[in-house]
Motif scaffolding. Structure first.
Motif, PDB file in Angstrom:
ATOM      1  N   SER A   7      43.809  12.732  47.346  1.00  0.00           N
ATOM      2  CA  SER A   7      44.955  13.645  47.381  1.00  0.00           C
ATOM      3  C   SER A   7      44.831  14.734  46.320  1.00  0.00           C
ATOM      4  O   SER A   7      45.130  15.912  46.584  1.00  0.00           O
ATOM      5  N   CYS A   8      44.374  14.364  45.119  1.00  0.00           N
ATOM      6  CA  CYS A   8      44.184  15.366  44.057  1.00  0.00           C
ATOM      7  C   CYS A   8      43.110  16.372  44.430  1.00  0.00           C
ATOM      8  O   CYS A   8      43.259  17.578  44.216  1.00  0.00           O
ATOM      9  N   THR A   9      42.018  15.883  44.997  1.00  0.00           N
ATOM     10  CA  THR A   9      40.929  16.788  45.418  1.00  0.00           C
ATOM     11  C   THR A   9      41.400  17.737  46.502  1.00  0.00           C
ATOM     12  O   THR A   9      41.062  18.928  46.504  1.00  0.00           O
ATOM     13  N   GLN A  10      42.196  17.231  47.438  1.00  0.00           N
ATOM     14  CA  GLN A  10      42.732  18.089  48.493  1.00  0.00           C
ATOM     15  C   GLN A  10      43.646  19.167  47.919  1.00  0.00           C
ATOM     16  O   GLN A  10      43.578  20.326  48.329  1.00  0.00           O
ATOM     17  N   SER A  11      44.476  18.799  46.963  1.00  0.00           N
ATOM     18  CA  SER A  11      45.399  19.778  46.370  1.00  0.00           C
ATOM     19  C   SER A  11      44.644  20.864  45.611  1.00  0.00           C
ATOM     20  O   SER A  11      44.960  22.053  45.731  1.00  0.00           O
ATOM     21  N   ASN A  17      41.237  27.551  47.476  1.00  0.00           N
ATOM     22  CA  ASN A  17      41.112  28.240  48.751  1.00  0.00           C
ATOM     23  C   ASN A  17      42.130  29.362  48.879  1.00  0.00           C
ATOM     24  O   ASN A  17      41.824  30.457  49.364  1.00  0.00           O
ATOM     25  N   TYR A  18      43.365  29.119  48.435  1.00  0.00           N
ATOM     26  CA  TYR A  18      44.400  30.150  48.471  1.00  0.00           C
ATOM     27  C   TYR A  18      44.044  31.320  47.561  1.00  0.00           C
ATOM     28  O   TYR A  18      44.336  32.484  47.882  1.00  0.00           O
ATOM     29  N   ALA A  19      43.432  31.030  46.412  1.00  0.00           N
ATOM     30  CA  ALA A  19      43.024  32.108  45.503  1.00  0.00           C
ATOM     31  C   ALA A  19      41.988  33.013  46.175  1.00  0.00           C
ATOM     32  O   ALA A  19      42.054  34.244  46.050  1.00  0.00           O
ATOM     33  N   MET A  20      41.037  32.430  46.883  1.00  0.00           N
ATOM     34  CA  MET A  20      40.070  33.243  47.615  1.00  0.00           C
ATOM     35  C   MET A  20      40.752  34.023  48.736  1.00  0.00           C
ATOM     36  O   MET A  20      40.358  35.149  49.058  1.00  0.00           O
ATOM     37  N   GLY A  21      41.771  33.410  49.334  1.00  0.00           N
ATOM     38  CA  GLY A  21      42.517  34.127  50.363  1.00  0.00           C
ATOM     39  C   GLY A  21      43.244  35.342  49.821  1.00  0.00           C
ATOM     40  O   GLY A  21      43.324  36.378  50.491  1.00  0.00           O
ATOM     41  N   THR A  67      39.654  31.175  54.618  1.00  0.00           N
ATOM     42  CA  THR A  67      40.762  30.511  53.930  1.00  0.00           C
ATOM     43  C   THR A  67      41.553  29.631  54.889  1.00  0.00           C
ATOM     44  O   THR A  67      41.909  28.486  54.551  1.00  0.00           O
ATOM     45  N   CYS A  68      41.837  30.135  56.083  1.00  0.00           N
ATOM     46  CA  CYS A  68      42.565  29.329  57.074  1.00  0.00           C
ATOM     47  C   CYS A  68      41.762  28.095  57.473  1.00  0.00           C
ATOM     48  O   CYS A  68      42.307  26.981  57.572  1.00  0.00           O
ATOM     49  N   TRP A  69      40.479  28.279  57.683  1.00  0.00           N
ATOM     50  CA  TRP A  69      39.634  27.138  58.041  1.00  0.00           C
ATOM     51  C   TRP A  69      39.544  26.148  56.874  1.00  0.00           C
ATOM     52  O   TRP A  69      39.525  24.932  57.101  1.00  0.00           O
ATOM     53  N   GLY A  70      39.484  26.663  55.650  1.00  0.00           N
ATOM     54  CA  GLY A  70      39.436  25.778  54.494  1.00  0.00           C
ATOM     55  C   GLY A  70      40.700  24.958  54.335  1.00  0.00           C
ATOM     56  O   GLY A  70      40.649  23.805  53.882  1.00  0.00           O
ATOM     57  N   HIS A  71      41.849  25.528  54.692  1.00  0.00           N
ATOM     58  CA  HIS A  71      43.098  24.763  54.623  1.00  0.00           C
ATOM     59  C   HIS A  71      43.069  23.606  55.607  1.00  0.00           C
ATOM     60  O   HIS A  71      43.476  22.480  55.274  1.00  0.00           O
ATOM     61  N   VAL A  72      42.591  23.861  56.821  1.00  0.00           N
ATOM     62  CA  VAL A  72      42.486  22.790  57.809  1.00  0.00           C
ATOM     63  C   VAL A  72      41.500  21.719  57.338  1.00  0.00           C
ATOM     64  O   VAL A  72      41.753  20.511  57.475  1.00  0.00           O
ATOM     65  N   VAL A 143      33.212  34.404  42.067  1.00  0.00           N
ATOM     66  CA  VAL A 143      32.039  33.541  42.244  1.00  0.00           C
ATOM     67  C   VAL A 143      32.354  32.110  41.801  1.00  0.00           C
ATOM     68  O   VAL A 143      31.940  31.135  42.445  1.00  0.00           O
ATOM     69  N   ALA A 144      33.113  31.968  40.712  1.00  0.00           N
ATOM     70  CA  ALA A 144      33.487  30.628  40.243  1.00  0.00           C
ATOM     71  C   ALA A 144      34.373  29.915  41.257  1.00  0.00           C
ATOM     72  O   ALA A 144      34.215  28.710  41.503  1.00  0.00           O
ATOM     73  N   LEU A 145      35.303  30.642  41.869  1.00  0.00           N
ATOM     74  CA  LEU A 145      36.159  30.042  42.892  1.00  0.00           C
ATOM     75  C   LEU A 145      35.347  29.593  44.097  1.00  0.00           C
ATOM     76  O   LEU A 145      35.590  28.510  44.653  1.00  0.00           O
ATOM     77  N   GLN A 146      34.393  30.386  44.492  1.00  0.00           N
ATOM     78  CA  GLN A 146      33.559  30.014  45.629  1.00  0.00           C
ATOM     79  C   GLN A 146      32.699  28.798  45.304  1.00  0.00           C
ATOM     80  O   GLN A 146      32.540  27.891  46.139  1.00  0.00           O
ATOM     81  N   GLY A 147      32.147  28.762  44.086  1.00  0.00           N
ATOM     82  CA  GLY A 147      31.371  27.592  43.689  1.00  0.00           C
ATOM     83  C   GLY A 147      32.227  26.338  43.606  1.00  0.00           C
ATOM     84  O   GLY A 147      31.805  25.249  44.020  1.00  0.00           O
TER      85      GLY A 147
END
Length: 211
Positions: A7-11, A17-21, A67-72, A143-147
């Motif tokens: 659950s923590c990893t998902q959050s 993911n939202y930051a990249m969005g 971002t949408c795909w990452g949320h799913v 780049v850090a967010l993507q990594g």
């Protein structure tokens, strides 16, 4: 413990993911502004295609779709969705690294791109030169967010999806409490037949009765 870690990893993955969005939304707004200026002054640009504007717009839309795909993927923790998400983010990183290497290592990198009729590419280049420190940290942050998104995707894939939950209901319809993105397996009822008794022959009753 595993459920809490998942659950923590998902959050955290959703937050990254939202930051990249948000970065993708900012690119779309910037492209829309450039397109609006070009449509207003397109007579002076000889109606040439503003490839830089369309490139920024397309890249922003791509980031929003990822971002949408990452949320799913983060919500379902599905292995297939996570693999596709990580591959898409990795390809974006490769593209960004290729463009950055070409700009830094090639002194004539402008010749690799077609002429921009809107001159927005030159304006962006001047803006980056005048605000290099801010732009550098923005680039490092992206780049850090993507990594981090790729790393969190690997961790979530290793933790696996949620355990399948079985819901019992007297009705034949799915109960309302079943989550939309969770895997649902309907409860199956089985008839247990004792091997102690054999099949009943209904005709044996008539055979034993006197005529």
């Amino acid at each position: 413990m595993g459920r809490m870690a998942r659950s923590c990893t998902q959050s955290v993955l959703k937050a990254v993911n939202y930051a990249m969005g948000m970065f993708g939304v900012a690119m779309i707004l910037y492209a829309v502004w450039m397109l609006r200026v070009w449509l207003r002054d397109r007579d002076s640009h000889h109606t040439q295609t503003p490839w830089f504007t369309y490139t920024v717009l397309g890249f922003g839309v791509l980031m929003c779709l990822i971002t949408c795909w990452g949320h799913v993927a983060a919500e379902t923790a599905s292995g297939c969705c996570l693999y596709i998400y990580m591959v898409l983010v990795f390809l974006v990183c490769v593209f960004e690294a290729a463009v950055t290497a070409d700009v830094l290592l090639n002194d004539h990198w402008e010749e690799d791109f077609p002429e921009d009729p809107t001159e927005n590419l030159d304006k962006l280049k001047d803006f980056i030169k005048n605000n290099f420190d801010i732009c550098k940290w923005i680039g490092f942050t992206v780049v850090a967010l993507q990594g981090m998104s790729i790393l969190l995707g690997i961790i979530l894939k290793a933790l696996g999806p949620h355990a399948l939950m079985y819901y019992e209901s007297d009705d034949d319809y799915l109960p309302e409490r079943v989550p939309l993105l969770k895997s649902y397996v309907p409860h199956q009822s089985y008839n247990v037949v004792s091997e102690q008794f054999g099949p009943t022959n209904r005709f044996s009753e008539f055979e034993n009765q006197p005529l």
